[in-house]
Scaffold this active site. Structure first.
Site, mmCIF file in Angstrom:
data_model
loop_
_atom_site.group_PDB
_atom_site.id
_atom_site.type_symbol
_atom_site.label_atom_id
_atom_site.label_comp_id
_atom_site.label_asym_id
_atom_site.label_seq_id
_atom_site.Cartn_x
_atom_site.Cartn_y
_atom_site.Cartn_z
ATOM 1 N N LYS A 107 -3.579 -10.068 -1.055
ATOM 2 C CA LYS A 107 -2.685 -9.923 -2.532
ATOM 3 C C LYS A 107 -1.052 -10.167 -2.395
ATOM 4 O O LYS A 107 -0.624 -10.494 -3.604
ATOM 5 C CB LYS A 107 -2.655 -8.247 -2.925
ATOM 6 C CG LYS A 107 -1.569 -7.263 -1.754
ATOM 7 C CD LYS A 107 0.008 -7.736 -2.629
ATOM 8 C CE LYS A 107 0.926 -6.354 -1.961
ATOM 9 N NZ LYS A 107 1.140 -6.606 -0.241
ATOM 10 N N GLY B 40 0.703 -1.054 -0.006
ATOM 11 C CA GLY B 40 -0.457 -0.366 0.038
ATOM 12 C C GLY B 40 0.736 1.190 0.271
ATOM 13 O O GLY B 40 0.796 2.274 -0.573
ATOM 14 N N ASN B 41 1.229 1.162 0.537
ATOM 15 C CA ASN B 41 3.043 2.444 0.729
ATOM 16 C C ASN B 41 3.048 2.768 -0.973
ATOM 17 O O ASN B 41 3.735 4.280 -0.982
ATOM 18 C CB ASN B 41 4.123 2.206 2.007
ATOM 19 C CG ASN B 41 4.687 1.263 1.789
ATOM 20 O OD1 ASN B 41 4.461 0.412 1.121
ATOM 21 N ND2 ASN B 41 6.126 1.911 1.706
ATOM 22 N N LYS C 176 2.623 -12.502 4.231
ATOM 23 C CA LYS C 176 4.541 -12.534 2.835
ATOM 24 C C LYS C 176 5.199 -13.251 3.598
ATOM 25 O O LYS C 176 5.695 -13.943 2.654
ATOM 26 C CB LYS C 176 5.041 -10.474 3.699
ATOM 27 C CG LYS C 176 3.891 -9.721 3.202
ATOM 28 C CD LYS C 176 4.960 -7.894 3.828
ATOM 29 C CE LYS C 176 3.886 -7.120 3.583
ATOM 30 N NZ LYS C 176 2.903 -6.446 2.935
ATOM 31 N N LYS D 59 -11.359 -9.621 7.317
ATOM 32 C CA LYS D 59 -11.236 -8.736 7.390
ATOM 33 C C LYS D 59 -11.949 -7.465 7.011
ATOM 34 O O LYS D 59 -12.727 -7.182 5.924
ATOM 35 C CB LYS D 59 -10.114 -9.253 5.983
ATOM 36 C CG LYS D 59 -9.807 -8.143 4.808
ATOM 37 C CD LYS D 59 -7.785 -7.672 4.840
ATOM 38 C CE LYS D 59 -7.860 -6.776 4.445
ATOM 39 N NZ LYS D 59 -6.604 -6.442 4.674
HETATM 40 P P1 ADP Z 1 1.700 -3.958 2.661
HETATM 41 O O1 ADP Z 1 0.879 -2.163 2.219
HETATM 42 O O2 ADP Z 1 2.651 -3.820 1.567
HETATM 43 O O3 ADP Z 1 1.215 -5.401 2.517
HETATM 44 P P2 ADP Z 1 1.624 -4.374 5.812
HETATM 45 O O4 ADP Z 1 0.644 -2.819 6.434
HETATM 46 O O5 ADP Z 1 0.052 -5.414 5.055
HETATM 47 O O6 ADP Z 1 1.629 -3.643 4.333
HETATM 48 O O7 ADP Z 1 2.527 -5.008 5.752
HETATM 49 C C1 ADP Z 1 3.405 -5.038 6.342
HETATM 50 C C2 ADP Z 1 3.176 -4.152 8.208
HETATM 51 O O8 ADP Z 1 3.082 -5.567 8.804
HETATM 52 C C3 ADP Z 1 4.757 -3.267 8.814
HETATM 53 O O9 ADP Z 1 4.490 -1.970 8.449
HETATM 54 C C4 ADP Z 1 4.553 -3.993 10.043
HETATM 55 O O10 ADP Z 1 4.131 -2.355 10.816
HETATM 56 C C5 ADP Z 1 4.016 -5.377 10.261
HETATM 57 N N1 ADP Z 1 4.591 -5.801 10.600
HETATM 58 C C6 ADP Z 1 3.811 -7.090 11.662
HETATM 59 N N2 ADP Z 1 4.531 -7.708 12.584
HETATM 60 C C7 ADP Z 1 6.154 -7.521 11.600
HETATM 61 C C8 ADP Z 1 7.386 -8.266 11.669
HETATM 62 N N3 ADP Z 1 7.424 -9.062 12.439
HETATM 63 N N4 ADP Z 1 7.896 -7.713 10.953
HETATM 64 C C9 ADP Z 1 8.179 -6.758 10.242
HETATM 65 N N5 ADP Z 1 6.989 -6.386 10.328
HETATM 66 C C10 ADP Z 1 5.660 -6.176 10.640
HETATM 67 MG MG MG Z 2 -1.215 -6.458 3.172
#
Ligand code: ADP
Ligand code: MG
Length: 315
Positions: A216, A19-20, A278, A137
């Site tokens: 995604k 998203g970023n 991820k 969700k």
């Molecule tokens: P995207 O839009 O890239 O899918 P998400 O918000 O779904 O982003 O996932 C990334 C987020 O996961 C990071 O911003 C962080 O706050 C969170 N996060 C939770 N647990 C962890 C972890 N163990 N290591 C790294 N990030 C983490």
């Molecule tokens: Mg995400």
């Protein structure tokens, strides 16, 4: 490179944009901001495209949220089902990625002839997926308890307020996988699986859209397996996967062994809905024959591809 020329010899890289890539923390998310933000990952993708064939996937959370908000604000207009809204965001974000990537390619070579195409992508899910019995969700705008009670769908109470919840079933197969594979093999850069894809179920030989959203990252790993990607790169707003995330003892991992990763997923080190999918997607990809999977930040895509940044998931 001319389509069909040497494309077949280059490795295939799938970059999943978080998203970023479009809206950074604290921003309003204006169209100008989104175009400007996209230049950061896509400048790197443009350079990588000189050595690799490229597939780009992307999220759509805030964009689909805005469309939902628009329809909540204006009860006179027909409420569109989620599958249509996901399709709309594939078009709008596909356009933004295509045009920004084209600009970045022109910075390298004003006369470049790289072909870029966005593919509207459906993703098959199972009608019997347990997620349909337990929508989890949260999507779209936040409401007060009172406003939420009038909504025609289930809601949950989140930190932001009451939000609509939908099912997030697992992706089974990418319907356009053959089209995407063909485009890649002839040298196109392909943008696909936007927002995790338009969720559909099978009705005999036909497909029908369903009210759900697909993660995604999981959809990207599925696509990567199905079209024979060499490297999966998941770009997000942190530098990788961390232990003790958000605490004073936080440390980002440079490598994560797949079986240790699975164990950590079970222990909740990587939560569902953010880092969890991820790590899961990366393990899935590596275990099904993918060569490399790396979780990295949006500004270190090139370094991650070169093995200098991010968390690499290893078999
Ligand atoms: P995207 O839009 O890239 O899918 P998400 O918000 O779904 O982003 O996932 C990334 C987020 O996961 C990071 O911003 C962080 O706050 C969170 N996060 C939770 N647990 C962890 C972890 N163990 N290591 C790294 N990030 C983490
Ligand atoms: Mg995400």
């Amino acid at each position: 490179m001319t389509p069909g020329e040497t494309a077949d010899k280059q490795p295939v890289l799938l970059v999943a944009l978080g998203g970023n890539a479009l809206i950074r923390k604290g921003q309003k998310g204006t169209t100008e901001e989104q175009f400007e933000n996209l230049a950061v990952p896509l400048g790197q993708v443009a350079r990588l495209s000189k050595r690799s064939r490229i597939i780009i996937t992307h999220g759509n959370g805030p964009q689909v949220g805005n469309l939902l908000l628009q329809q909540e604000c204006c009860p006179e207009i027909q409420r569109l089902p989620l599958e249509i809204l996901v399709a709309q965001t594939q078009g709008q974000i596909g356009y933004m990625i295509e045009s920004t990537l084209d600009n970045e390619l022109m910075k390298i070579d004003r006369e470049h002839d790289q072909l870029i195409v966005t593919v509207i992508t459906y993703v098959l899910v199972d009608k019997k997926d347990p997620a349909f019995k337990k929508p989890s969700k949260p999507i779209g705008p936040a409401f007060t308890a009172e406003a939420a009670s009038l909504l025609p769908y289930p809601v949950v109470n989140t930190a932001k307020g009451f939000r609509r919840v939908v099912a997030s079933p697992r992706p089974i197969t990418i319907i356009e996988k053959r089209e995407i594979a063909r485009l890649i093999s002839t040298g196109f850069i392909v943008i696909a699986c936007g927002g995790g894809g338009i969720p559909v179920v099978r009705h005999g030989r036909a497909f029908q859209g369903v009210d759900a959203v697909i993660d995604k990252d999981l959809a990207s790993a599925r696509l990567a397996r199905e079209v024979g990607v060499d490297m999966l790169l998941i770009a997000t707003d942190v530098e990788g996967a961390a232990l003790d995330f958000g605490t004073g003892r936080e440390r980002f991992l440079r490598r994560l062994d797949a079986s240790e990763g699975l164990e950590m997923l079970r222990r909740g080190v990587f939560p569902p809905g953010s880092m969890g999918p991820k790590v899961e997607a990366s393990i899935d990809f590596i275990r099904s024959g993918g060569k490399r999977a790396v979780i990295c930040s949006i500004d270190s895509i090139e370094d991650a591809a070169a093995g200098r940044a991010g968390t690499e998931i290893v078999a």
